[in-house]
Motif scaffolding. Structure first.
Motif, PDB file in Angstrom:
ATOM      1  N   LEU A   1       0.990  -1.443  -0.066  1.00 25.80           N
ATOM      2  CA  LEU A   1       0.030   0.035  -0.085  1.00 25.80           C
ATOM      3  C   LEU A   1       0.731   1.308  -0.055  1.00 25.80           C
ATOM      4  O   LEU A   1       0.230   2.453  -0.465  1.00 25.80           O
ATOM      5  CB  LEU A   1      -0.913   0.128   1.230  1.00 25.80           C
ATOM      6  N   ASP A   2       2.262   1.103   0.269  1.00 28.93           N
ATOM      7  CA  ASP A   2       3.071   2.291   0.345  1.00 28.93           C
ATOM      8  C   ASP A   2       3.530   2.588  -0.994  1.00 28.93           C
ATOM      9  O   ASP A   2       4.315   3.368  -1.194  1.00 28.93           O
ATOM     10  CB  ASP A   2       4.289   2.125   1.426  1.00 28.93           C
ATOM     11  N   GLU A   3       3.391   1.529  -1.812  1.00 21.21           N
ATOM     12  CA  GLU A   3       4.360   1.604  -3.159  1.00 21.21           C
ATOM     13  C   GLU A   3       3.280   2.519  -4.061  1.00 21.21           C
ATOM     14  O   GLU A   3       2.177   2.732  -3.978  1.00 21.21           O
ATOM     15  CB  GLU A   3       4.275   0.089  -3.987  1.00 21.21           C
ATOM     16  N   PRO A   4       4.109   2.914  -4.953  1.00 19.98           N
ATOM     17  CA  PRO A   4       3.345   3.620  -6.225  1.00 19.98           C
ATOM     18  C   PRO A   4       2.309   2.700  -6.882  1.00 19.98           C
ATOM     19  O   PRO A   4       2.814   1.592  -7.078  1.00 19.98           O
ATOM     20  CB  PRO A   4       4.440   3.944  -7.230  1.00 19.98           C
ATOM     21  N   PRO A   5       1.181   3.222  -7.322  1.00 22.72           N
ATOM     22  CA  PRO A   5       0.209   2.311  -7.967  1.00 22.72           C
ATOM     23  C   PRO A   5       0.949   1.752  -9.152  1.00 22.72           C
ATOM     24  O   PRO A   5       0.271   0.620  -9.579  1.00 22.72           O
ATOM     25  CB  PRO A   5      -0.963   3.169  -7.934  1.00 22.72           C
ATOM     26  N   ALA A   6       1.717   2.399  -9.989  1.00 22.16           N
ATOM     27  CA  ALA A   6       2.320   1.790 -10.861  1.00 22.16           C
ATOM     28  C   ALA A   6       3.127   0.520 -10.938  1.00 22.16           C
ATOM     29  O   ALA A   6       3.193  -0.035 -11.888  1.00 22.16           O
ATOM     30  CB  ALA A   6       3.204   2.770 -11.401  1.00 22.16           C
ATOM     31  N   GLN A   7       3.512   0.166  -9.755  1.00 21.41           N
ATOM     32  CA  GLN A   7       4.040  -0.971  -9.405  1.00 21.41           C
ATOM     33  C   GLN A   7       2.785  -2.319  -9.259  1.00 21.41           C
ATOM     34  O   GLN A   7       3.571  -3.272  -9.354  1.00 21.41           O
ATOM     35  CB  GLN A   7       4.791  -0.969  -8.234  1.00 21.41           C
ATOM     36  N   TRP A   8       1.689  -1.959  -9.168  1.00 22.80           N
ATOM     37  CA  TRP A   8       0.792  -3.009  -8.990  1.00 22.80           C
ATOM     38  C   TRP A   8       0.430  -3.902 -10.289  1.00 22.80           C
ATOM     39  O   TRP A   8       0.611  -3.080 -11.330  1.00 22.80           O
ATOM     40  CB  TRP A   8      -0.395  -2.375  -8.356  1.00 22.80           C
TER      41      TRP A   8
END
Length: 393
Positions: free
Chosen positions: A297-304
Motif C-alpha cells: 500500500l506504500d508503493e506507487p500504484p504503477a508497480q501493482w
C-alpha cells in the motif's frame, strides 16, 4: 488384468517386476538403451509436500518388456536419467505435463524428445484431452481398472494390484503409440505435433516464479489495482514459505484468506483478526502478511500488476466471434478433430480485436482453421446456410 482373472483378484503373470536394486536397474537400463522409443509413466504424491514426491517410474519397450522402477529404494538413478534424456530415444507419455514436471524436478532435465498420445489422439478424431482409460478402451478394447488412482504410492511394500495397475499404464501405452504414430503419418499430420511437443519439452514451461503465483488464486480478477498488488505480494511470500518448508501452499495460508486480505487490506493485527480463518495463523505468519500488505500500500500504484482484460467488443464484434466459432466448428468437423483442440471463444475475441500472435493461427491449428478464419475476416469466404445447416462458400 488377464481376461480370465476373477474380479478383485490379481493375475500374477501380469505383474511387472519391481526394479529396486542397483544390479536390476543396470540390467534394465542396458536393455532400454537399445530401444528407439519407450513408454513412460510415473506415480507421485504431492498432497503433503510442496515438491512432488516421485514414488514410481514405469517403462515399457517396443519388445513388450514392462518394468516398475522404485526411486524410494534406489539412491542413484543417474543411469536411468541418462536414458530418459537421451536425444536418440523418444519418450512416450499420455497427458505428459505432470509426469514431465515430476521428472524434471527429480532428474534436473526434461525427458526429451517426447510424444504425447493425448495430443496425438486429438488429431486422430478421438476428442480433446481424452483420458488414458478411455483411449485404451476406444482403441484396444481393454477396460482398465482405475480403482487405484488415489493410492498412496509411497507405502512399501507395494501390493500386487498396485504393481499391475502401474504396469498397465505403460503396457497399453506401448501398444497405442505405434498405431497413433503410423495413422498420423499416413494422414500427413505427424509433423504437426512438433510445436506442441516442443512446448512440453521446454523446461521454462514448468517454471513457477513466485511473482506470478497470484494469478492462480481464484477470484483475483475481481480485485482492483491495490488488491492485485497485495495479492501478488502475499502469494509470492506464501510460495517461498511453502517451498522452503516443503509443504502445500494451503498449509501456509489458504487461498480464501489471501483473497480476503487483498480485498480488506488490514494494516494491523486487530483488523486482520476480524477476517475469517485468520485465528489459525501463527504470530510469525500474521506479521509476514501484514508487512507485505503495508509495504504494497506504500508503493506507487504503477508497480501493482495489471489483469489481462478481455477485449470489449461492440455487438458487431460479438457477432463476428459467433461467425468465427461456426467457421472453426466446420473446420474441426471436416478434419475430424474437436473444435476445442483448435480454439476457444476467448481466443477468437482476441482475433476480432486485432491480435495476431495466437495459437489458432500457428502450426497445425493454422493449417486446419487459422487460414479460414483469416479468409472469413477478410471477406474472401462467406458463411452461408445450406440444407438446414451452415457451410463455407
Amino acid at each position: 488384468m488377464s481376461q480370465n482373472t476373477p474380479p478383485g483378484q490379481t493375475d500374477l503373470f501380469d505383474l511387472p517386476p519391481l526394479v529396486d536394486t542397483p544390479d536390476a536397474l543396470a540390467e534394465l537400463v542396458a536393455d532400454l538403451r537399445d530401444q528407439s522409443w519407450l513408454a513412460v509413466d510415473t506415480e507421485f504424491l504431492r498432497e503433503r509436500t510442496y515438491y512432488p514426491q516421485l514414488c514410481l517410474i514405469q517403462v515399457a519397450t517396443p519388445t513388450g518388456r514392462v518394468a516398475c522402477i522404485d526411486p524410494l529404494a534406489l539412491t542413484d538413478l543417474a543411469p536411468l536419467w541418462s536414458v530418459l534424456t537421451d536425444p536418440g530415444i523418444t519418450k512416450v507419455f499420455h497427458a505428459a505435463a505432470q509426469d514431465v514436471e515430476v521428472l524434471l524436478q527429480a532428474a534436473g532435465a526434461v525427458p526429451a524428445p517426447l510424444f504425447d498420445t493425448q495430443i496425438a489422439a486429438a488429431l486422430s478424431g478421438l476428442g480433446d484431452q481424452v483420458g488414458y482409460a478411455r483411449l485404451v478402451e476406444a482403441r484396444l478394447g481393454v477396460k482398465l481398472d482405475k480403482s487405484a488412482s488415489r493410492a498412496d504410492w509411497s507405502q512399501r511394500p507395494l501390493e500386487p494390484e498396485l504393481l499391475r495397475y502401474a504396469g498397465d499404464d505403460v503396457r497399453y501405452l506401448a501398444e497405442l503409440y505405434p498405431a497413433l504414430r503410423d495413422e498420423l503419418a499416413a494422414r500427413g499430420r505427424l509433423d504437426w505435433l512438433g510445436e506442441d511437443f516442443a512446448r512440453l519439452a521446454d523446461p521454462a514451461a514448468y517454471a513457477n516464479p513466485p511473482a506470478e503465483a497470484w494469478r492462480r488464486v481464484r477470484g483475483h480478477h475481481q480485485l482492483d489495482g491495490a488488491g492485485r498488488g497485495i495479492l501478488q505480494a502475499l502469494a509470492a511470500w506464501r510460495e517461498e514459505a511453502a517451498a522452503e518448508a516443503d509443504i502445500p501452499r494451503g498449509w501456509v495460508v489458504r487461498d480464501e484468506l489471501l483473497l480476503e486480505i487483498a480485498r480488506r487490506r488490514p494494516r494491523n493485527a486487530q483488523r486482520l483478526g476480524k477476517l475469517r480463518g485468520s485465528h489459525k495463523l501463527d504470530e510469525a505468519t500474521r506479521d509476514a502478511l501484514l508487512g507485505r500488505v503495508n509495504a504494497t500500500l506504500d508503493e506507487p500504484p504503477a508497480q501493482w500488476p495489471a489483469v489481462e482484460a478481455r477485449p470489449q467488443l461492440e455487438p458487431a464484434g460479438e457477432a463476428a466471434v459467433d461467425a468465427l466459432m461456426a467457421v472453426a466448428r466446420l473446420a474441426a468437423e471436416e478434419a475430424g478433430v474437436s473444435v476445442a483442440s483448435l480454439t476457444a471463444r476467448k481466443e477468437l475475441e482476441r482475433l476480432v480485436a486485432g491480435e495476431t500472435d495466437l495459437p489458432v493461427l500457428q502450426g497445425w491449428r493454422g493449417e486446419l482453421a487459422g487460414r479460414r478464419l483469416h479468409a472469413w475476416l477478410a471477406g474472401e469466404i462467406a458463411l452461408v446456410g445450406r440444407d438446414g445447416g451452415a457451410a463455407l462458400a
